[in-house]
Write a protein that holds these residues in place. Structure first.
Motif, PDB file in Angstrom:
ATOM      1  N   PRO A  90     -47.902  89.730  76.704  1.00 36.92           N
ATOM      2  CA  PRO A  90     -46.553  89.360  76.260  1.00 36.92           C
ATOM      3  C   PRO A  90     -45.438  90.120  76.982  1.00 36.92           C
ATOM      4  N   ARG A  91     -45.728  91.339  77.460  1.00 39.58           N
ATOM      5  CA  ARG A  91     -44.753  92.154  78.201  1.00 39.58           C
ATOM      6  C   ARG A  91     -43.444  92.324  77.429  1.00 39.58           C
ATOM      7  N   LEU A  92     -43.559  92.615  76.153  1.00 41.07           N
ATOM      8  CA  LEU A  92     -42.371  92.889  75.348  1.00 41.07           C
ATOM      9  C   LEU A  92     -41.857  94.297  75.661  1.00 41.07           C
ATOM     10  N   PHE A  93     -40.561  94.496  75.476  1.00 40.46           N
ATOM     11  CA  PHE A  93     -39.998  95.825  75.634  1.00 40.46           C
ATOM     12  C   PHE A  93     -40.460  96.685  74.447  1.00 40.46           C
ATOM     13  N   PRO A  94     -41.239  97.725  74.698  1.00 38.47           N
ATOM     14  CA  PRO A  94     -41.838  98.461  73.579  1.00 38.47           C
ATOM     15  C   PRO A  94     -40.818  99.217  72.726  1.00 38.47           C
ATOM     16  N   HIS A  95     -39.649  99.565  73.309  1.00 44.08           N
ATOM     17  CA  HIS A  95     -38.654 100.350  72.581  1.00 44.08           C
ATOM     18  C   HIS A  95     -37.691  99.479  71.782  1.00 44.08           C
ATOM     19  N   THR A  97     -36.998  96.175  69.009  1.00 43.48           N
ATOM     20  CA  THR A  97     -37.623  95.435  67.916  1.00 43.48           C
ATOM     21  C   THR A  97     -37.896  93.999  68.366  1.00 43.48           C
ATOM     22  N   ALA A  98     -38.650  93.275  67.544  1.00 43.57           N
ATOM     23  CA  ALA A  98     -38.906  91.864  67.852  1.00 43.57           C
ATOM     24  C   ALA A  98     -37.587  91.104  67.963  1.00 43.57           C
ATOM     25  N   HIS A  99     -36.673  91.360  67.047  1.00 41.85           N
ATOM     26  CA  HIS A  99     -35.368  90.706  67.070  1.00 41.85           C
ATOM     27  C   HIS A  99     -34.623  91.033  68.360  1.00 41.85           C
ATOM     28  N   GLU A 100     -34.617  92.301  68.740  1.00 39.13           N
ATOM     29  CA  GLU A 100     -33.897  92.717  69.949  1.00 39.13           C
ATOM     30  C   GLU A 100     -34.545  92.141  71.209  1.00 39.13           C
ATOM     31  N   ASN A 101     -35.865  92.021  71.211  1.00 37.81           N
ATOM     32  CA  ASN A 101     -36.555  91.406  72.350  1.00 37.81           C
ATOM     33  C   ASN A 101     -36.096  89.963  72.541  1.00 37.81           C
ATOM     34  N   VAL A 102     -36.009  89.205  71.443  1.00 32.36           N
ATOM     35  CA  VAL A 102     -35.627  87.798  71.535  1.00 32.36           C
ATOM     36  C   VAL A 102     -34.151  87.662  71.909  1.00 32.36           C
ATOM     37  N   ALA A 103     -33.306  88.553  71.398  1.00 33.44           N
ATOM     38  CA  ALA A 103     -31.874  88.477  71.687  1.00 33.44           C
ATOM     39  C   ALA A 103     -31.547  88.935  73.101  1.00 33.44           C
ATOM     40  N   ASP A 121     -32.598  85.354  65.279  1.00 33.41           N
ATOM     41  CA  ASP A 121     -33.128  85.145  63.919  1.00 33.41           C
ATOM     42  C   ASP A 121     -33.735  83.747  63.780  1.00 33.41           C
ATOM     43  N   GLU A 122     -33.025  82.751  64.336  1.00 35.81           N
ATOM     44  CA  GLU A 122     -33.525  81.379  64.237  1.00 35.81           C
ATOM     45  C   GLU A 122     -34.845  81.215  64.977  1.00 35.81           C
ATOM     46  N   TRP A 123     -34.949  81.831  66.176  1.00 33.44           N
ATOM     47  CA  TRP A 123     -36.175  81.682  66.951  1.00 33.44           C
ATOM     48  C   TRP A 123     -37.349  82.378  66.266  1.00 33.44           C
ATOM     49  N   LEU A 124     -37.102  83.533  65.674  1.00 31.58           N
ATOM     50  CA  LEU A 124     -38.186  84.200  64.955  1.00 31.58           C
ATOM     51  C   LEU A 124     -38.645  83.362  63.771  1.00 31.58           C
ATOM     52  N   TRP A 125     -37.724  82.662  63.134  1.00 34.62           N
ATOM     53  CA  TRP A 125     -38.098  81.751  62.047  1.00 34.62           C
ATOM     54  C   TRP A 125     -38.909  80.588  62.601  1.00 34.62           C
ATOM     55  N   ARG A 126     -38.483  80.060  63.749  1.00 37.51           N
ATOM     56  CA  ARG A 126     -39.195  78.920  64.344  1.00 37.51           C
ATOM     57  C   ARG A 126     -40.645  79.247  64.676  1.00 37.51           C
ATOM     58  N   VAL A 148     -43.573  86.351  69.601  1.00 36.45           N
ATOM     59  CA  VAL A 148     -42.282  86.921  69.988  1.00 36.45           C
ATOM     60  C   VAL A 148     -41.995  86.616  71.461  1.00 36.45           C
ATOM     61  N   ALA A 149     -43.010  86.745  72.304  1.00 34.71           N
ATOM     62  CA  ALA A 149     -42.827  86.484  73.731  1.00 34.71           C
ATOM     63  C   ALA A 149     -42.422  85.034  73.980  1.00 34.71           C
ATOM     64  N   ILE A 150     -43.025  84.103  73.243  1.00 35.81           N
ATOM     65  CA  ILE A 150     -42.675  82.687  73.403  1.00 35.81           C
ATOM     66  C   ILE A 150     -41.258  82.431  72.893  1.00 35.81           C
ATOM     67  N   ALA A 151     -40.905  83.055  71.764  1.00 37.14           N
ATOM     68  CA  ALA A 151     -39.538  82.920  71.256  1.00 37.14           C
ATOM     69  C   ALA A 151     -38.538  83.480  72.249  1.00 37.14           C
ATOM     70  N   ARG A 152     -38.856  84.630  72.841  1.00 41.66           N
ATOM     71  CA  ARG A 152     -37.960  85.238  73.827  1.00 41.66           C
ATOM     72  C   ARG A 152     -37.794  84.332  75.038  1.00 41.66           C
ATOM     73  N   ALA A 153     -38.898  83.707  75.475  1.00 40.30           N
ATOM     74  CA  ALA A 153     -38.828  82.822  76.639  1.00 40.30           C
ATOM     75  C   ALA A 153     -37.963  81.602  76.354  1.00 40.30           C
TER      76      ALA A 153
END
Length: 377
Positions: A90-95, A97-103, A121-126, A148-153
């Protein structure tokens, strides 16, 4: 949100391997790229993303030329393509949050902070992670991280999304859930996507069309179900769960090893006729479950061959002698691999055990010609 049309011919030559493959997708279309390991799928997606330079060819997205080679050479950097590549990690930014990664993506594009956080918020709900936005990646499961990675993309509104076997590292149940979620979101957002996979379930569940790449070349392409139903190679037949046996047509009869089928027995859909060219290569396609297998008690392979020779004139079409090569476990029982020609047979585990099947043993096999389809080899 609607993706853009993709038109690419990717030629990459490196380390003794040559990839020469074309892939195209209409706006909002999902195309699966399937092939065995080492076929060039990841190289193809990396080239589309701008991470691997072309030796020859082009990559066009909508009205833009992202890559062209060798002359005149053009190259748009990965960050300016509007293309997102998501792989197994997923290569999320470890530092963050999930919300901050998507934003992060919308903010990097200059979207107003309030709007970007509302979209996150909407993408995390989706993707089924409402209420988990405050967690960092280390506090999430592998499946949740991939969500989270898919929502971020998708939050970046990409012109095209490239998925490089993103479900391989997940367990079966989690992968099924995420597969359904990805399909739903791709359809809802009309995102153009290319999905590299070696799994037929991914192709069936996610894609509209399928491109098969083997040893760096496209060997088959078309609508997913059409490709899987008419496999043009052993690889496609294997992932489709079918036998594909190549034989020749002589005087209206199809033959491969000891298996002989009358042209007329398979019906008008078979694609064979008495007028078929002599020696024409034709593949017989049939399910492993349609083959009947019987052991030949007490017979050695040599003895079975003598028995076969004595019965050759009276043996009906669709019946032949084979030799067991190996046994494989399947979710439903046992798959028996046989030679002469190479055919797989599916049996319930209790039947396989009762028959005392072992590698090297001769067996008699039967297939109803009505269960066979013929396609050009």
């Amino acid at each position: 949100m609607t993706g853009e049309a993709l038109d690419a011919r990717v030629v990459v030559v490196r380390h003794g391997f040559t990839l020469d493959a074309a892939v195209a997708a209409q706006p909002g279309e999902v195309v699966a790229v399937m092939g065995p390991s080492g076929a060039g799928k990841s190289t193809l997606l990396a080239a589309l993303a701008g991470l691997v330079p072309l030796t020859d060819g082009h990559v066009r997205l909508g009205e833009r030329t992202l890559d062209a080679a060798p002359r005149p050479r053009a190259h748009v950097t990965p960050s300016k393509r509007g293309v997102v590549l998501l792989g197994q990690d997923p290569r999320l930014f470890p530092h963050l949050t999930a919300h901050e990664n998507v934003a992060f993506g919308p903010l990097a594009r200059g979207v107003d902070r309030t709007v970007a956080h509302a979209e996150a918020d909407e993408w995390l709900w989706r993707v089924g992670l409402a209420g988990r936005g405050a967690r960092r990646p280390a506090q999430l499961s592998g499946g949740q991280q991939q969500r989270v990675a898919i929502a971020r993309a998708l939050a970046t509104s990409p012109a095209a999304l490239l998925l490089d076997e993103p479900l391989t590292s997940l367990d079966t149940e989690t992968a099924a859930d995420i597969r359904a979620m990805v399909r739903e979101q791709l359809a809802a957002t009309r995102t153009t996507a290319v999905v590299a996979t070696h799994d037929a379930v991914d192709s069936i569940s996610l894609a509209d069309r399928l491109v098969v790449v083997e040893e760096g070349r496209v060997t088959q392409s078309g609508p997913v179900r059409e490709v899987l139903a008419t496999p043009a190679s052993r690889f496609v037949a294997a992932v489709s769960g079918l036998n594909r046996v190549v034989g020749t047509v002589e005087s209206g009869r199809w033959t491969s090893g000891g298996l002989v089928l009358e042209a007329g027995d398979a019906g008008p859909a078979a694609g064979l006729s008495v007028g078929s060219p002599a020696g024409a290569a034709t593949a017989a396609v049939f399910s492993p479950a349609a083959v009947r297998l019987e052991p030949i008690d007490g017979a050695t392979w040599t003895g079975a061959l003598r028995l076969e020779a004595s019965m050759s004139l009276t043996r009906p079409a669709g019946e032949w002698l084979g030799r067991i090569v190996r046994l494989e476990q399947t979710p439903a029982g046992v798959r028996v691999r046989t030679a002469g020609p190479e055919v797989a047979v599916d049996l319930p585990a209790d039947r396989a055990a009762a028959a005392g099947l072992v590698p090297g043993a001769p067996v008699r096999l039967r297939i109803d010609p009505a269960d066979v389809r013929f396609i050009p080899a």
